[in-house]
Enzyme design. Structure first.
Site, PDB file in Angstrom:
ATOM      1  N   SER A 141       0.844  -1.202   0.000  1.00  0.00           N
ATOM      2  CA  SER A 141       0.000   0.000   0.000  1.00  0.00           C
ATOM      3  C   SER A 141       0.877   1.248   0.000  1.00  0.00           C
ATOM      4  O   SER A 141       2.085   1.169   0.271  1.00  0.00           O
ATOM      5  CB  SER A 141      -0.865  -0.031   1.270  1.00  0.00           C
ATOM      6  N   SER A 156       8.780   9.525  10.652  1.00  0.00           N
ATOM      7  CA  SER A 156       7.727  10.542  10.489  1.00  0.00           C
ATOM      8  C   SER A 156       8.150  11.839  11.144  1.00  0.00           C
ATOM      9  O   SER A 156       8.757  11.829  12.234  1.00  0.00           O
ATOM     10  CB  SER A 156       6.446  10.041  11.148  1.00  0.00           C
ATOM     11  N   TYR A 208       2.595   6.561  18.222  1.00  0.00           N
ATOM     12  CA  TYR A 208       3.214   6.545  16.889  1.00  0.00           C
ATOM     13  C   TYR A 208       4.450   7.452  16.871  1.00  0.00           C
ATOM     14  O   TYR A 208       5.533   7.050  16.438  1.00  0.00           O
ATOM     15  CB  TYR A 208       2.158   7.014  15.887  1.00  0.00           C
TER      16      TYR A 208
HETATM   17  N1  LIG Z   1       1.663   9.121   4.382  1.00  0.00           N
HETATM   18  C1  LIG Z   1       2.290  10.024   5.130  1.00  0.00           C
HETATM   19  O1  LIG Z   1       2.052  11.230   5.045  1.00  0.00           O
HETATM   20  C2  LIG Z   1       3.337   9.584   6.092  1.00  0.00           C
HETATM   21  C3  LIG Z   1       3.933  10.580   6.916  1.00  0.00           C
HETATM   22  C4  LIG Z   1       4.933  10.213   7.797  1.00  0.00           C
HETATM   23  C5  LIG Z   1       5.366   8.901   7.841  1.00  0.00           C
HETATM   24  N2  LIG Z   1       4.774   7.952   7.049  1.00  0.00           N
HETATM   25  C6  LIG Z   1       5.268   6.573   7.157  1.00  0.00           C
HETATM   26  O2  LIG Z   1       5.345   5.987   5.879  1.00  0.00           O
HETATM   27  C7  LIG Z   1       5.182   4.566   5.972  1.00  0.00           C
HETATM   28  C8  LIG Z   1       4.130   4.116   4.977  1.00  0.00           C
HETATM   29  O3  LIG Z   1       2.892   4.702   5.344  1.00  0.00           O
HETATM   30  P1  LIG Z   1       1.693   4.927   4.312  1.00  0.00           P
HETATM   31  O4  LIG Z   1       1.231   6.317   4.525  1.00  0.00           O
HETATM   32  O5  LIG Z   1       2.102   4.470   2.969  1.00  0.00           O
HETATM   33  O6  LIG Z   1       0.583   3.979   4.981  1.00  0.00           O
HETATM   34  P2  LIG Z   1      -0.263   2.722   4.378  1.00  0.00           P
HETATM   35  O7  LIG Z   1      -0.850   3.087   3.085  1.00  0.00           O
HETATM   36  O8  LIG Z   1      -1.189   2.334   5.492  1.00  0.00           O
HETATM   37  O9  LIG Z   1       0.824   1.603   4.218  1.00  0.00           O
HETATM   38  C9  LIG Z   1       1.352   0.961   5.355  1.00  0.00           C
HETATM   39  C10 LIG Z   1       1.914  -0.378   4.970  1.00  0.00           C
HETATM   40  O10 LIG Z   1       2.425  -1.009   6.151  1.00  0.00           O
HETATM   41  C11 LIG Z   1       1.920  -2.328   6.193  1.00  0.00           C
HETATM   42  N3  LIG Z   1       1.843  -2.866   7.545  1.00  0.00           N
HETATM   43  C12 LIG Z   1       1.145  -2.389   8.611  1.00  0.00           C
HETATM   44  N4  LIG Z   1       1.303  -3.197   9.662  1.00  0.00           N
HETATM   45  C13 LIG Z   1       2.118  -4.214   9.268  1.00  0.00           C
HETATM   46  C14 LIG Z   1       2.656  -5.351   9.903  1.00  0.00           C
HETATM   47  N5  LIG Z   1       2.377  -5.651  11.179  1.00  0.00           N
HETATM   48  N6  LIG Z   1       3.482  -6.148   9.199  1.00  0.00           N
HETATM   49  C15 LIG Z   1       3.764  -5.890   7.908  1.00  0.00           C
HETATM   50  N7  LIG Z   1       3.275  -4.828   7.236  1.00  0.00           N
HETATM   51  C16 LIG Z   1       2.464  -4.003   7.914  1.00  0.00           C
HETATM   52  C17 LIG Z   1       0.542  -2.228   5.559  1.00  0.00           C
HETATM   53  O11 LIG Z   1       0.103  -3.520   5.190  1.00  0.00           O
HETATM   54  P3  LIG Z   1      -1.454  -3.849   4.875  1.00  0.00           P
HETATM   55  O12 LIG Z   1      -1.651  -3.459   3.432  1.00  0.00           O
HETATM   56  O13 LIG Z   1      -1.536  -5.313   5.110  1.00  0.00           O
HETATM   57  O14 LIG Z   1      -2.276  -3.038   5.831  1.00  0.00           O
HETATM   58  C18 LIG Z   1       0.840  -1.318   4.397  1.00  0.00           C
HETATM   59  O15 LIG Z   1       1.431  -2.031   3.337  1.00  0.00           O
HETATM   60  C19 LIG Z   1       4.800   4.289   7.427  1.00  0.00           C
HETATM   61  O16 LIG Z   1       5.931   3.870   8.153  1.00  0.00           O
HETATM   62  C20 LIG Z   1       4.330   5.639   7.944  1.00  0.00           C
HETATM   63  O17 LIG Z   1       4.508   5.772   9.322  1.00  0.00           O
HETATM   64  C21 LIG Z   1       3.766   8.266   6.181  1.00  0.00           C
END
Ligand SMILES: NC(=O)c1ccc[n+]([C@@H]2O[C@H](COP(=O)([O-])OP(=O)(O)OC[C@H]3O[C@@H](n4cnc5c(N)ncnc54)[C@H](OP(=O)(O)O)[C@@H]3O)[C@@H](O)[C@H]2O)c1
Length: 327
Positions: free
Chosen positions: A59, A185, A211
């Site tokens: 994702s 983050s 978080y």
């Molecule tokens: N988007 C932002 O603005 C933002 C800002 C700061 C930091 N981040 C960081 O960027 C990273 C990606 O976030 P995103 O925004 O792309 O969120 P996302 O769309 O929810 O993607 C998160 C991914 O992590 C996987 N995941 C969650 N729990 C897991 C587990 N126990 N074991 C293995 N995989 C797991 C999810 O798998 P499933 O598909 O199975 O749920 C998904 O593939 C994260 O570390 C987040 O903290 C994002």
């Protein structure tokens, strides 16, 4: 803006960072990309023949990182907890780069240390060298949940699982001067290292605080891990925060924030730009630093969030004890 003197260019970049909203949004990236200090893009085919593993590749930013790393020639290993979702992204990667087998799916719940051990054992048995391991899997649970080993979920998912996975995969990483990237983050700027209560057992739990504390944990371990992994295996470690990027995860965990900032949210490609750059740029960036938009950034802006060396050592000792590693 490409004619701007370098000192002015750096000052503008720093001002964007300190004022947060412009810097973390799509505006910050759009401005910085035009500055003369913006580092060059990785060359076409710069990862050809190399293997890169991305956790949480089913994702959002992880999926995008897999696509972009494969576009630079890498064979990508999608480390996911849901086989169906992983298979869909793998097929998408193969189609996008026109290479059957460009992506391969591995199952792992990163919050579960036993699952991390099983995955790492299976990967080591493949004998493949790893150019990079991207710790991208992340979550922001609304209520306090615990991992299979009874640790608070964000700490297990963002710190314990990734540290153990890296330690177990050091033989693969050291075979290709590996780089480890933590996707952290900017939320961590608000929280201090929870040395006395890493599993958030005291006080009122809020997902956003848990978080941010766990993301602070990733960043504060950088000096310890940089030394440990360089000494043992010549492996470098980096953290990067993506700013605010439109992803399914952001929509689900912070719906009001995501809706309010929608016009200025970064795309997933922009959110993952520095991750891809850290993996592919040559020479390897300096180890042990926090990056945002291809530049090292301060790890603390508020004095109260800056740990002492003793606090950092105690936190590392907790991580080592919890994962069964020698401290
Ligand atoms: N988007 C932002 O603005 C933002 C800002 C700061 C930091 N981040 C960081 O960027 C990273 C990606 O976030 P995103 O925004 O792309 O969120 P996302 O769309 O929810 O993607 C998160 C991914 O992590 C996987 N995941 C969650 N729990 C897991 C587990 N126990 N074991 C293995 N995989 C797991 C999810 O798998 P499933 O598909 O199975 O749920 C998904 O593939 C994260 O570390 C987040 O903290 C994002």
């Amino acid at each position: 803006m490409s004619g701007l003197p370098r000192a002015a260019s750096r000052a503008l970049d720093t001002a964007l960072d300190r004022t947060v909203v412009p810097g973390f949004s799509r505006v910050g990236y759009a401005v910085r990309r035009r500055l003369p200090t913006w580092p060059a893009d990785p060359g076409v085919g710069s990862l050809a023949g190399r293997h890169v593993a991305v956790t949480g590749a089913s994702s959002g930013l992880g999926r995008r990182a897999a696509l972009d790393l494969a576009a630079l020639g890498a064979s990508v290993h999608l480390v996911v907890r849901d086989a169906g979702r992983g298979d869909r992204v793998a097929a998408e990667v193969d189609r996008a780069v026109g290479r059957v087998g460009a992506a391969r799916v591995w199952l792992c719940d990163v919050s579960d240390l036993e699952s991390v051990r099983s995955f790492s054992e299976a990967f080591l048995a493949s004998g493949l060298p790893l150019r990079a391991l991207v710790h991208n899997a992340g979550a922001l649970p609304e209520t306090r949940t615990t991992s299979a080993q009874d640790h608070e979920m964000t700490m297990a998912l963002h710190v314990l699982g990734p540290v153990l996975m890296t330690e177990l995969l050091l033989p693969s990483l050291s075979a290709d001067a590996g780089r480890v990237v933590f996707v952290t983050s900017g939320g961590m700027y608000t929280q201090a290292l929870p040395v006395l209560d890493p599993d958030f057992e005291q006080g009122e739990y809020t997902g956003a605080v848990a978080y941010a504390r766990s993301k602070r944990g990733q960043v504060e371990l950088l000096p310890v891990l940089a030394q440990r992994w360089a000494t043992a295996s010549g492996v470098s470690v980096h953290a990067t925060h993506p700013g605010w990027a439109s992803t399914p995860g952001l929509d689900a965990s912070l719906p009001r924030f995501s809706a309010a900032l929608r016009p200025v949210l970064r795309s997933d490609a922009v959110g993952t730009d520095t991750t891809t750059w850290l993996v592919a740029t040559e020479p390897a960036p300096a180890s042990g630093l926090l990056w945002h938009d291809r530049r090292p950034r301060p790890t603390s802006v508020l004095g109260r969030t800056r740990p002492t060396e003793d606090e950092r050592t105690r936190f590392w000792q907790w991580v080592a004890d919890s994962t069964g590693l020698a401290g």
